[in-house]
Write a protein that holds these residues in place. Sequence first.
Motif: not given
Length: 128
Positions: A18-32, A115-121, A123-128
Amino acid sequence: MSARILVVEDDQLNRFALKKLLEKGGFTVREAEDGRRALEVLEQETVDCILMDIQLPIMNGVEATEIIRAHDGSRYNPKTPIIALTAYAMPGDKEKFLASGMNDYLAKPTTYQQLEQVLRKYIAKEKL
């Protein structure tokens, strides 16, 4: 600026993928790896969205969500969007998780597009 996502997942392989997938999409990821660790991360930094597994050791995703939502904002932002990302996909599960304070729900396995579709709902557009 890229959006910061907290991935709360106890399975190391799922968390890594999931981290690699999100990072590939340009997101910064923290894990727990559990709900308690997620709360510790949230005490130290702000995230734009949380992807929360439900079945976690130590503190499950519903318990962690309820703590975040009940907070006054001094340690955790109670308005941070929380998306259930879980293998629980029985009738009524989605409603139960939303009633606990989660904003949305994705059943595992999920695709990057879902995943991207739900995150876009959330997260503010300027952060995507």
